[in-house]
Design a protein around this motif. Structure first.
Motif, PDB file in Angstrom:
ATOM      1  N   THR A 133     -35.717 -17.545  32.843  1.00 20.17           N
ATOM      2  CA  THR A 133     -35.115 -18.875  32.802  1.00 20.17           C
ATOM      3  C   THR A 133     -35.299 -19.529  34.166  1.00 20.17           C
ATOM      4  O   THR A 133     -35.201 -18.865  35.203  1.00 20.17           O
ATOM      5  N   TYR A 135     -34.210 -21.350  37.207  1.00 17.37           N
ATOM      6  CA  TYR A 135     -32.880 -21.555  37.796  1.00 17.37           C
ATOM      7  C   TYR A 135     -32.842 -20.897  39.170  1.00 17.37           C
ATOM      8  O   TYR A 135     -33.488 -19.881  39.403  1.00 17.37           O
ATOM      9  N   LEU A 149     -24.106 -20.373  33.924  1.00 15.42           N
ATOM     10  CA  LEU A 149     -25.341 -20.379  33.147  1.00 15.42           C
ATOM     11  C   LEU A 149     -25.595 -19.051  32.434  1.00 15.42           C
ATOM     12  O   LEU A 149     -25.800 -19.036  31.214  1.00 15.42           O
ATOM     13  N   PRO A 150     -25.610 -17.913  33.121  1.00 18.63           N
ATOM     14  CA  PRO A 150     -25.878 -16.673  32.386  1.00 18.63           C
ATOM     15  C   PRO A 150     -24.825 -16.342  31.341  1.00 18.63           C
ATOM     16  O   PRO A 150     -25.149 -15.770  30.293  1.00 18.63           O
ATOM     17  N   LEU A 153     -25.843 -18.381  28.451  1.00 20.23           N
ATOM     18  CA  LEU A 153     -27.069 -17.872  27.830  1.00 20.23           C
ATOM     19  C   LEU A 153     -26.861 -16.539  27.128  1.00 20.23           C
ATOM     20  O   LEU A 153     -27.626 -16.178  26.222  1.00 20.23           O
ATOM     21  N   SER A 154     -25.842 -15.787  27.527  1.00 15.09           N
ATOM     22  CA  SER A 154     -25.663 -14.431  27.007  1.00 15.09           C
ATOM     23  C   SER A 154     -25.305 -14.384  25.530  1.00 15.09           C
ATOM     24  O   SER A 154     -25.351 -13.312  24.919  1.00 15.09           O
ATOM     25  N   ASP A 156     -26.904 -15.108  22.937  1.00 13.66           N
ATOM     26  CA  ASP A 156     -27.935 -14.592  22.031  1.00 13.66           C
ATOM     27  C   ASP A 156     -28.740 -13.439  22.629  1.00 13.66           C
ATOM     28  O   ASP A 156     -29.806 -13.089  22.134  1.00 13.66           O
ATOM     29  N   TRP A 157     -28.243 -12.812  23.703  1.00  8.84           N
ATOM     30  CA  TRP A 157     -28.966 -11.690  24.300  1.00  8.84           C
ATOM     31  C   TRP A 157     -29.079 -10.521  23.323  1.00  8.84           C
ATOM     32  O   TRP A 157     -30.125  -9.874  23.245  1.00  8.84           O
ATOM     33  N   VAL A 165     -30.985 -12.040  32.250  1.00 11.94           N
ATOM     34  CA  VAL A 165     -32.002 -13.054  32.518  1.00 11.94           C
ATOM     35  C   VAL A 165     -32.724 -12.746  33.823  1.00 11.94           C
ATOM     36  O   VAL A 165     -32.236 -11.979  34.664  1.00 11.94           O
ATOM     37  N   SER A 177     -29.263 -12.217  36.949  1.00  7.22           N
ATOM     38  CA  SER A 177     -27.946 -12.815  37.187  1.00  7.22           C
ATOM     39  C   SER A 177     -27.009 -11.888  37.942  1.00  7.22           C
ATOM     40  O   SER A 177     -26.110 -12.341  38.642  1.00  7.22           O
TER      41      SER A 177
END
Length: 274
Positions: A133, A135, A149-150, A153-154, A156-157, A165, A177
């Motif tokens: 990603t 960033y 942010l992480p 984003l997490s 759908d990990w 990430v 992260s």
């Protein structure tokens, strides 16, 4: 969370700890923290973590009214009260309650003891997948609590079978992260130099091998590496065998990564036995 913590100015029951609702650590996300592990009741690399925490407070203009020696004493008391043979300790210095609800003020100190779940043996044996990603973490040299942010984003990990990430910007990678990044190409080990947190586990790895190259690494170089691994307090050394689902090298944990994993585990065991 373990039963006892340090809250503001005293050791107390963890359930009684509280934060003012207007603290800018809460309403602005402005706070610093650090986290380390205990092994056989011993705080691992405590001097390094306290040094980084105190520097983080100073750089972010937050008043930490405790010396390293006072913090160490509190931490050892908490380890005993919580019977923390193997676990994690989190130090947090909040941004405080300021007149304008924005600028740094006199923050509050909290130290919590936690259960700690390390990665599975399967992850150490087969490696993990990172998702790229674009960033750069705000004030990356400081361990702030800003993980917006992480965390976002997490969601759908798990679906993407990702561990975390991998940050990059203008084609240059920096860190994950919560971890530092290393790569191996043609036997040479390299790690990023810019826009990163100076990790304590990273520091110990660099001490193992003074031939490690500290340099800017492009995303293209990383995905074409022979081996990639990450380092952190909560992961030790964790192999990365896929990036965005694509295999690194032959897709297996490499010999250089295995050697560093063994070296670090030996260092940890030595501290635990002393």
């Amino acid at each position: 969370m373990k039963p006892f913590c340090f809250s503001v100015d005293q050791i107390t029951e963890s359930q009684k700890a509280s934060l003012h609702p207007m603290d800018i650590g809460l309403i602005r996300g402005y706070a610093v923290f650090d986290f380390f592990r205990t092994v056989n009741y011993k705080p691992l690399f405590l001097e390094d973590y306290l040094d980084r925490f105190i520097k983080s407070a100073s750089k972010t203009h937050l008043n930490l009214n405790y010396t390293a020696q006072e913090l160490e004493q509190i931490i050892h008391q908490l380890i005993q009260k919580n019977d923390l043979e193997q676990g994690g300790i989190r130090m947090v210095l909040s941004g405080g309650v300021s007149d304008n609800h924005f600028s740094p003020a006199d923050g509050s100190l909290y130290i919590f003891c936690e259960e700690l779940l390390m990665p599975s043996e399967e992850k150490y044996g087969q490696g993990v997948n990172l998702l790229t990603t674009e960033y750069i973490r705000p004030i990356p040299e400081i361990k702030t609590t800003n993980y917006a942010l992480p965390v976002f984003l997490s969601a759908d990990w798990k679906e993407k079978e990702a561990e975390d990430v991998l940050y990059h910007f203008n084609g240059i990678i920096s860190e994950s992260s919560r971890s530092n990044i290393f790569m191996v190409k043609d036997g040479l080990i390299s790690t990023p130099k810019s826009n990163i947190l100076m990790g304590i586990t990273r520091k110990k790895i660099l001490a193992f091998n003074d031939q490690i190259n500290i340099t800017d690494i492009s995303l293209e170089e990383l995905v074409n590496a022979d081996e990639v691994f990450m380092s952190s307090t909560t992961k030790r050394i964790l192999p990365i065998t896929r990036i965005d689902g694509k295999p690194i090298g032959n897709g297996q944990v490499g010999v250089h990564t295995k050697k560093i994993m063994e070296d670090f585990k030996s260092l940890e065991n030595k501290i635990a036995l002393n």
